[in-house]
Design a protein around this motif. Structure first.
Motif, PDB file in Angstrom:
ATOM      1  N   GLY A 200       0.796  -1.222   0.000  1.00 34.56           N
ATOM      2  CA  GLY A 200       0.000   0.000   0.000  1.00 34.56           C
ATOM      3  C   GLY A 200       0.823   1.264   0.000  1.00 34.56           C
ATOM      4  N   ASP A 201       2.117   1.172  -0.109  1.00 39.11           N
ATOM      5  CA  ASP A 201       3.060   2.295  -0.095  1.00 39.11           C
ATOM      6  C   ASP A 201       3.245   2.789   1.332  1.00 39.11           C
ATOM      7  OD1 ASP A 201       4.825   4.242  -0.770  1.00 39.11           O
ATOM      8  OD2 ASP A 201       3.493   5.312  -2.123  1.00 39.11           O
ATOM      9  N   THR A 202       4.435   2.618   1.825  1.00 40.62           N
ATOM     10  CA  THR A 202       4.731   2.915   3.237  1.00 40.62           C
ATOM     11  C   THR A 202       4.491   4.371   3.606  1.00 40.62           C
ATOM     12  OG1 THR A 202       7.069   3.198   2.683  1.00 40.62           O
ATOM     13  CG2 THR A 202       6.381   1.039   3.497  1.00 40.62           C
ATOM     14  N   LYS A 203       4.613   5.290   2.656  1.00 38.30           N
ATOM     15  CA  LYS A 203       4.392   6.696   3.007  1.00 38.30           C
ATOM     16  C   LYS A 203       2.925   6.994   3.305  1.00 38.30           C
ATOM     17  CE  LYS A 203       4.434   8.364  -1.755  1.00 38.30           C
ATOM     18  NZ  LYS A 203       5.213   7.462  -2.554  1.00 38.30           N
ATOM     19  N   PHE A 204       2.033   6.084   2.955  1.00 38.99           N
ATOM     20  CA  PHE A 204       0.626   6.223   3.328  1.00 38.99           C
ATOM     21  C   PHE A 204       0.221   5.252   4.426  1.00 38.99           C
ATOM     22  CE2 PHE A 204       0.683   7.983  -0.960  1.00 38.99           C
ATOM     23  CZ  PHE A 204       0.107   9.213  -0.695  1.00 38.99           C
ATOM     24  N   MET A 205       0.772   4.057   4.394  1.00 41.52           N
ATOM     25  CA  MET A 205       0.332   3.031   5.335  1.00 41.52           C
ATOM     26  C   MET A 205       0.851   3.278   6.755  1.00 41.52           C
ATOM     27  SD  MET A 205      -1.695   1.190   3.630  1.00 41.52           S
ATOM     28  CE  MET A 205      -1.924  -0.275   4.582  1.00 41.52           C
ATOM     29  N   ILE A 206       2.063   3.765   6.907  1.00 42.95           N
ATOM     30  CA  ILE A 206       2.591   4.019   8.253  1.00 42.95           C
ATOM     31  C   ILE A 206       1.806   5.124   8.962  1.00 42.95           C
ATOM     32  CG2 ILE A 206       4.611   4.817   9.545  1.00 42.95           C
ATOM     33  CD1 ILE A 206       6.303   3.102   7.635  1.00 42.95           C
ATOM     34  N   PRO A 207       1.510   6.268   8.303  1.00 45.46           N
ATOM     35  CA  PRO A 207       0.638   7.239   8.979  1.00 45.46           C
ATOM     36  C   PRO A 207      -0.754   6.683   9.285  1.00 45.46           C
ATOM     37  CG  PRO A 207       1.783   8.300   7.184  1.00 45.46           C
ATOM     38  CD  PRO A 207       2.068   6.832   7.080  1.00 45.46           C
ATOM     39  N   LEU A 208      -1.265   5.820   8.420  1.00 39.81           N
ATOM     40  CA  LEU A 208      -2.574   5.218   8.686  1.00 39.81           C
ATOM     41  C   LEU A 208      -2.509   4.281   9.895  1.00 39.81           C
ATOM     42  CD1 LEU A 208      -3.904   4.573   5.080  1.00 39.81           C
ATOM     43  CD2 LEU A 208      -4.888   6.097   6.800  1.00 39.81           C
ATOM     44  N   ILE A 209      -1.415   3.567  10.062  1.00 42.83           N
ATOM     45  CA  ILE A 209      -1.257   2.723  11.243  1.00 42.83           C
ATOM     46  C   ILE A 209      -1.211   3.590  12.499  1.00 42.83           C
ATOM     47  CG2 ILE A 209       0.358   1.190  12.463  1.00 42.83           C
ATOM     48  CD1 ILE A 209       0.981  -0.048   9.715  1.00 42.83           C
ATOM     49  N   ILE A 210      -0.509   4.715  12.416  1.00 42.97           N
ATOM     50  CA  ILE A 210      -0.465   5.642  13.562  1.00 42.97           C
ATOM     51  C   ILE A 210      -1.869   6.167  13.865  1.00 42.97           C
ATOM     52  CG2 ILE A 210       0.418   7.887  14.329  1.00 42.97           C
ATOM     53  CD1 ILE A 210       2.991   7.183  12.704  1.00 42.97           C
ATOM     54  N   LEU A 211      -2.630   6.490  12.826  1.00 46.96           N
ATOM     55  CA  LEU A 211      -4.009   6.948  13.032  1.00 46.96           C
ATOM     56  C   LEU A 211      -4.888   5.846  13.619  1.00 46.96           C
ATOM     57  CD1 LEU A 211      -4.486   9.053   9.780  1.00 46.96           C
ATOM     58  CD2 LEU A 211      -4.383   9.921  12.126  1.00 46.96           C
ATOM     59  N   LEU A 212      -4.647   4.596  13.219  1.00 46.94           N
ATOM     60  CA  LEU A 212      -5.388   3.478  13.801  1.00 46.94           C
ATOM     61  C   LEU A 212      -5.086   3.362  15.291  1.00 46.94           C
ATOM     62  CD1 LEU A 212      -7.127   0.887  13.649  1.00 46.94           C
ATOM     63  CD2 LEU A 212      -5.040  -0.337  13.047  1.00 46.94           C
ATOM     64  N   LEU A 213      -3.810   3.420  15.645  1.00 44.13           N
ATOM     65  CA  LEU A 213      -3.430   3.331  17.058  1.00 44.13           C
ATOM     66  C   LEU A 213      -4.005   4.498  17.861  1.00 44.13           C
ATOM     67  CD1 LEU A 213       0.276   2.155  16.685  1.00 44.13           C
ATOM     68  CD2 LEU A 213      -1.718   0.781  17.323  1.00 44.13           C
ATOM     69  N   LEU A 214      -3.995   5.689  17.278  1.00 45.10           N
ATOM     70  CA  LEU A 214      -4.573   6.855  17.938  1.00 45.10           C
ATOM     71  C   LEU A 214      -6.078   6.689  18.135  1.00 45.10           C
ATOM     72  CD1 LEU A 214      -4.251   9.707  19.073  1.00 45.10           C
ATOM     73  CD2 LEU A 214      -4.513  10.573  16.731  1.00 45.10           C
ATOM     74  N   THR A 215      -6.758   6.169  17.127  1.00 47.11           N
ATOM     75  CA  THR A 215      -8.199   5.925  17.242  1.00 47.11           C
ATOM     76  C   THR A 215      -8.495   4.913  18.339  1.00 47.11           C
ATOM     77  OG1 THR A 215      -8.496   6.409  14.892  1.00 47.11           O
ATOM     78  CG2 THR A 215     -10.257   5.192  15.969  1.00 47.11           C
ATOM     79  N   LEU A 216      -7.743   3.823  18.365  1.00 46.09           N
ATOM     80  CA  LEU A 216      -7.952   2.807  19.398  1.00 46.09           C
ATOM     81  C   LEU A 216      -7.655   3.360  20.785  1.00 46.09           C
ATOM     82  CD1 LEU A 216      -6.457  -0.319  17.595  1.00 46.09           C
ATOM     83  CD2 LEU A 216      -8.871   0.182  18.013  1.00 46.09           C
ATOM     84  N   PHE A 217      -6.597   4.177  20.896  1.00 48.70           N
ATOM     85  CA  PHE A 217      -6.277   4.803  22.177  1.00 48.70           C
ATOM     86  C   PHE A 217      -7.406   5.705  22.647  1.00 48.70           C
ATOM     87  CE2 PHE A 217      -4.610   8.585  24.349  1.00 48.70           C
ATOM     88  CZ  PHE A 217      -4.135   7.993  25.505  1.00 48.70           C
ATOM     89  N   LEU A 218      -7.934   6.504  21.730  1.00 48.58           N
ATOM     90  CA  LEU A 218      -9.026   7.414  22.098  1.00 48.58           C
ATOM     91  C   LEU A 218     -10.294   6.661  22.483  1.00 48.58           C
ATOM     92  CD1 LEU A 218      -8.505  10.190  19.410  1.00 48.58           C
ATOM     93  CD2 LEU A 218      -8.118  10.392  21.882  1.00 48.58           C
ATOM     94  N   ILE A 219     -10.551   5.544  21.826  1.00 52.56           N
ATOM     95  CA  ILE A 219     -11.719   4.738  22.194  1.00 52.56           C
ATOM     96  C   ILE A 219     -11.536   4.159  23.595  1.00 52.56           C
ATOM     97  CG2 ILE A 219     -13.001   2.622  21.651  1.00 52.56           C
ATOM     98  CD1 ILE A 219     -12.503   3.276  18.668  1.00 52.56           C
ATOM     99  N   MET A 220     -10.354   3.627  23.880  1.00 50.87           N
ATOM    100  CA  MET A 220     -10.091   3.084  25.216  1.00 50.87           C
ATOM    101  C   MET A 220     -10.155   4.194  26.272  1.00 50.87           C
ATOM    102  SD  MET A 220      -9.833  -0.040  24.965  1.00 50.87           S
ATOM    103  CE  MET A 220     -10.276  -0.734  23.421  1.00 50.87           C
ATOM    104  N   LYS A 221      -9.629   5.357  25.933  1.00 45.49           N
ATOM    105  CA  LYS A 221      -9.709   6.494  26.850  1.00 45.49           C
ATOM    106  C   LYS A 221     -11.171   6.893  27.074  1.00 45.49           C
ATOM    107  CE  LYS A 221      -8.345  11.288  27.345  1.00 45.49           C
ATOM    108  NZ  LYS A 221      -7.901  12.464  26.622  1.00 45.49           N
ATOM    109  N   GLY A 222     -11.976   6.761  26.033  1.00 39.52           N
ATOM    110  CA  GLY A 222     -13.394   7.108  26.127  1.00 39.52           C
ATOM    111  C   GLY A 222     -14.149   6.211  27.088  1.00 39.52           C
TER     112      GLY A 222
END
Length: 112
Positions: A7-29
């Motif tokens: 998927g091209d690392t310059k897009f997939m790595i930021p998307l993985i970071i966004l996934l982790l951030l989303t999961l963190f925010l859900i757990m924080k919620g």
């Protein structure tokens, strides 16, 4: 790991970071269920979706540029190019759905 490279690392790595951030925010919620947290989850997941579409358009642009240069392109090569272009979009959709499901769950369990 295979999909990150496809998927091209310059897009997939930021998307993985966004996934982790989303999961963190859900757990924080689940700990502190606030309107601000739910809005942040919505914003991050929507950004992941739009960023995935950006990856799609960049991938299609690169694919069509290479096709224009080539004399002939087989169906297999075209299919691989489309698969690589769509991978980031699909991952962005998955993050968006996870974020929206998290917001639904947090809204459901919110104590009035």
């Amino acid at each position: 790991m295979k999909y990150i490279i496809e998927g091209d690392t310059k897009f997939m790595i930021p998307l993985i970071i966004l996934l982790l951030l989303t999961l963190f925010l859900i757990m924080k919620g689940f700990k502190t269920n606030s309107e601000k947290n739910r809005k942040l989850i919505k914003s991050v997941s929507l950004f992941a979706l739009v960023f995935g579409f950006f990856g799609l358009f960049i991938g299609l642009y690169q694919m069509f540029t290479v096709i224009a240069i080539a004399n002939s392109v087989s169906h297999g090569v075209l299919a691989v190019g489309l698969k690589c272009a769509i991978t980031a979009t699909l991952f962005g959709f998955i993050i968006f759905l996870i974020g929206r499901l998290g917001v639904i769950a947090l809204t459901w369990i919110k104590k009035e």
